[in-house]
Design a protein around this motif. Structure first.
Motif, PDB file in Angstrom:
ATOM      1  N   ASP A   1     -17.759 -39.675  -1.532  1.00  0.00           N
ATOM      2  CA  ASP A   1     -17.931 -38.269  -1.349  1.00  0.00           C
ATOM      3  C   ASP A   1     -17.935 -37.231  -2.105  1.00  0.00           C
ATOM      4  O   ASP A   1     -18.584 -36.164  -2.833  1.00  0.00           O
ATOM      5  CB  ASP A   1     -16.842 -37.579  -0.336  1.00  0.00           C
ATOM      6  CG  ASP A   1     -17.062 -38.360   1.181  1.00  0.00           C
ATOM      7  OD1 ASP A   1     -18.279 -38.069   1.474  1.00  0.00           O
ATOM      8  OD2 ASP A   1     -16.118 -39.218   1.213  1.00  0.00           O
ATOM      9  N   VAL A   2     -17.159 -37.358  -3.110  1.00  0.00           N
ATOM     10  CA  VAL A   2     -16.585 -36.970  -4.683  1.00  0.00           C
ATOM     11  C   VAL A   2     -15.968 -37.492  -5.963  1.00  0.00           C
ATOM     12  O   VAL A   2     -15.224 -38.998  -5.150  1.00  0.00           O
ATOM     13  CB  VAL A   2     -15.916 -35.715  -4.217  1.00  0.00           C
ATOM     14  CG1 VAL A   2     -14.302 -36.098  -4.045  1.00  0.00           C
ATOM     15  CG2 VAL A   2     -15.439 -34.497  -5.890  1.00  0.00           C
TER      16      VAL A   2
ATOM     17  N   PRO B   1     -21.045 -35.740  -6.011  1.00  0.00           N
ATOM     18  CA  PRO B   1     -20.378 -35.049  -7.123  1.00  0.00           C
ATOM     19  C   PRO B   1     -19.167 -35.225  -7.875  1.00  0.00           C
ATOM     20  O   PRO B   1     -18.651 -36.029  -7.613  1.00  0.00           O
ATOM     21  CB  PRO B   1     -20.660 -33.243  -5.400  1.00  0.00           C
ATOM     22  CG  PRO B   1     -21.670 -33.651  -4.906  1.00  0.00           C
ATOM     23  CD  PRO B   1     -20.892 -35.694  -4.702  1.00  0.00           C
TER      24      PRO B   1
ATOM     25  N   LEU C   1     -15.613 -29.041  -4.307  1.00  0.00           N
ATOM     26  CA  LEU C   1     -16.672 -30.259  -4.087  1.00  0.00           C
ATOM     27  C   LEU C   1     -16.149 -30.558  -2.399  1.00  0.00           C
ATOM     28  O   LEU C   1     -17.753 -31.169  -1.814  1.00  0.00           O
ATOM     29  CB  LEU C   1     -16.943 -31.132  -4.670  1.00  0.00           C
ATOM     30  CG  LEU C   1     -17.182 -30.423  -6.061  1.00  0.00           C
ATOM     31  CD1 LEU C   1     -17.122 -31.290  -7.436  1.00  0.00           C
ATOM     32  CD2 LEU C   1     -19.321 -29.777  -6.035  1.00  0.00           C
TER      33      LEU C   1
ATOM     34  N   GLY D   1     -18.288 -28.501   0.639  1.00  0.00           N
ATOM     35  CA  GLY D   1     -19.405 -28.569   0.851  1.00  0.00           C
ATOM     36  C   GLY D   1     -19.787 -27.123  -0.086  1.00  0.00           C
ATOM     37  O   GLY D   1     -19.025 -26.879  -0.842  1.00  0.00           O
TER      38      GLY D   1
ATOM     39  N   ARG E   1     -21.390 -27.687  -3.702  1.00  0.00           N
ATOM     40  CA  ARG E   1     -21.754 -29.639  -4.362  1.00  0.00           C
ATOM     41  C   ARG E   1     -23.238 -29.112  -4.208  1.00  0.00           C
ATOM     42  O   ARG E   1     -24.253 -29.776  -5.021  1.00  0.00           O
ATOM     43  CB  ARG E   1     -21.356 -29.604  -2.717  1.00  0.00           C
ATOM     44  CG  ARG E   1     -22.251 -30.879  -2.503  1.00  0.00           C
ATOM     45  CD  ARG E   1     -21.427 -31.973  -1.067  1.00  0.00           C
ATOM     46  NE  ARG E   1     -21.576 -33.096  -0.965  1.00  0.00           N
ATOM     47  CZ  ARG E   1     -20.802 -33.700  -1.705  1.00  0.00           C
ATOM     48  NH1 ARG E   1     -19.366 -33.721  -1.960  1.00  0.00           N
ATOM     49  NH2 ARG E   1     -21.052 -35.637  -1.404  1.00  0.00           N
TER      50      ARG E   1
ATOM     51  N   GLN F   1     -24.556 -29.122  -7.703  1.00  0.00           N
ATOM     52  CA  GLN F   1     -24.355 -30.269  -8.226  1.00  0.00           C
ATOM     53  C   GLN F   1     -25.712 -30.562  -7.948  1.00  0.00           C
ATOM     54  O   GLN F   1     -26.308 -31.691  -8.800  1.00  0.00           O
ATOM     55  CB  GLN F   1     -23.394 -30.715  -7.628  1.00  0.00           C
ATOM     56  CG  GLN F   1     -22.301 -30.625  -9.435  1.00  0.00           C
ATOM     57  CD  GLN F   1     -20.969 -31.485  -9.310  1.00  0.00           C
ATOM     58  OE1 GLN F   1     -21.525 -32.270 -10.054  1.00  0.00           O
ATOM     59  NE2 GLN F   1     -19.735 -31.069  -9.265  1.00  0.00           N
TER      60      GLN F   1
END
Length: 381
Positions: free
Chosen positions: A265-266, A284, A340, A343, A347, A350
């Motif tokens: 997710d990050v 991201p 990030l 959201g 995000r 990016q």
């Protein structure tokens, strides 16, 4: 045709392997010599010595290993002189590769020399291009704005695209299976502490601090750490006090790494080409990096740009947050990562910058390895 290649770190090894494959498709009789890692060895290179011997960055890091590096330098130059290759090609690692080229040219002035990955003269040390032109004939550039700098210094240069645009990626099904196997219902945070032992040692405590803050905000978060061969043991040792669940990936399992990139997710990552790998997978990111204090003091006086992240540079944005030098601290790193995860506009910005970056690096065109091979063969005509 004989080609002598020199790669000094994991990213260069991947570039070299793609170039070798492209050259073999275009000229099946080609023979390879030099220094490389597992990817280049899989393409048939017998490395003179372990590539990791050259994976050193920063003045303060190089000094303790100076004698060993000097021995490897002369060993490489002597091997190149013995092979008498049609082209001597350094792949990134300019401090080492250009010194080898200089030694070879001193004894064989007509040696054709090329360099794959243009040194970042647009960011710092602008005089390097002129110095490089003394021993390099032709440059293969990864970034679309680099040929103008190289040509102004007197070298020929082709933009060949970045290999990240054609590297295999996991499917959505493989990403979902990866998450399912982990039992990951909350945020999946990827941590990339670098490929060199010095940078891993410096960054690990700060990254661990950031992860503890993220775990405090998201108790259901899980953390995944892709590792490279040269630092896998060190990462395991220095991450012992990082929050759990923590998954250290097998450096030999490329499929698992691809699935992790697709599922994350990050990411919190050391600066470097890994930012493009994350961008290719639409992950991201937050960039965190610091040098040894001496290298930091020197670089602060030399850097000419306000960003070091390739996604920012290629997309002409500042969408990826960076925490460099004295700003490389757990609190701001964690805060940026949490934004990030939540959201919102940061995000979204990016993701847009990543899409632009991939397009400008050649996504959808011929594989960069094939383009690089054509550039090499064209420069030899």
């Amino acid at each position: 045709m004989n080609i002598f290649l020199i790669a000094g770190e994991a990213s260069g090894d991947r570039l070299g392997a793609a170039l070798m494959a492209g050259l073999r498709r275009a000229a099946p009789e080609v023979q390879f010599y030099g220094v490389g890692g597992p990817a280049m060895q899989a393409e048939g290179l017998q490395s003179l010595f372990p590539m990791e011997d050259l994976s050193v960055m920063g003045l303060a890091e190089v000094l303790p290993k100076y004698r060993h590096l000097r021995r490897r330098l002369h060993e490489t130059a002597e091997a190149a002189l013995k092979v008498r290759p049609d082209a001597l090609i350094g792949i990134d690692s300019p401090d080492f590769c250009l010194r080898v080229a200089r030694l070879v040219r001193a004894q064989r002035p007509d040696q054709r020399v090329m360099h794959y990955v243009a040194p970042s003269v647009w960011a710092w040390r602008p005089a390097r291009a002129q110095k490089m032109a003394q021993v390099v004939d032709h440059v293969l550039a990864l970034l679309p704005f680099e040929p103008a700098y190289m040509e102004a210094a007197g070298m020929t240069c082709d933009f060949v695209g970045h290999p990240v645009v054609s590297e295999p990626r996991a499917t959505a099904q493989e990403a979902a299976a990866f998450r399912r196997d982990l039992g990951a219902d909350g945020p999946l945070v990827m941590v990339l502490p670098g490929s060199r032992r010095g940078e891993v040692s410096r960054l690990a405590p700060r990254l661990g601090g950031a992860l503890r803050l993220i775990a405090g905000a998201h108790p259901d978060a899980q953390f995944i750490v892709p590792r490279v061969r040269g630092t896998a043991d060190l990462v395991a040792e220095l991450s012992r006090d990082w929050p759990r669940p923590l998954h250290l990936l097998d450096p030999q399992d490329a499929g698992e790494k691809r699935a992790a990139f697709a599922a994350a997710d990050v990411a919190i990552a050391a600066s470097g080409t890994v930012s493009l790998e994350l961008a290719a997978n639409a992950v991201p990111m937050v960039i965190a990096y610091d040098f040894n204090w001496l290298s930091r003091a020197i670089l602060q006086r030399m850097v000419r740009l306000d960003t070091v992240t390739l996604v920012n540079l290629v997309s002409e944005t500042r969408a990826v947050p960076e925490f460099l030098g004295k700003n490389c601290r757990p609190e701001p790193i964690a805060a940026a990562a949490l934004r990030l995860i939540a959201g919102g506009p940061e995000r979204a910005a990016q993701l847009k910058a990543m899409a632009v970056t991939m397009e400008r690096l050649g996504a959808g065109g011929d594989p960069p390895g094939d383009r690089a091979a054509r550039s090499v063969l064209g420069a030899l005509d």
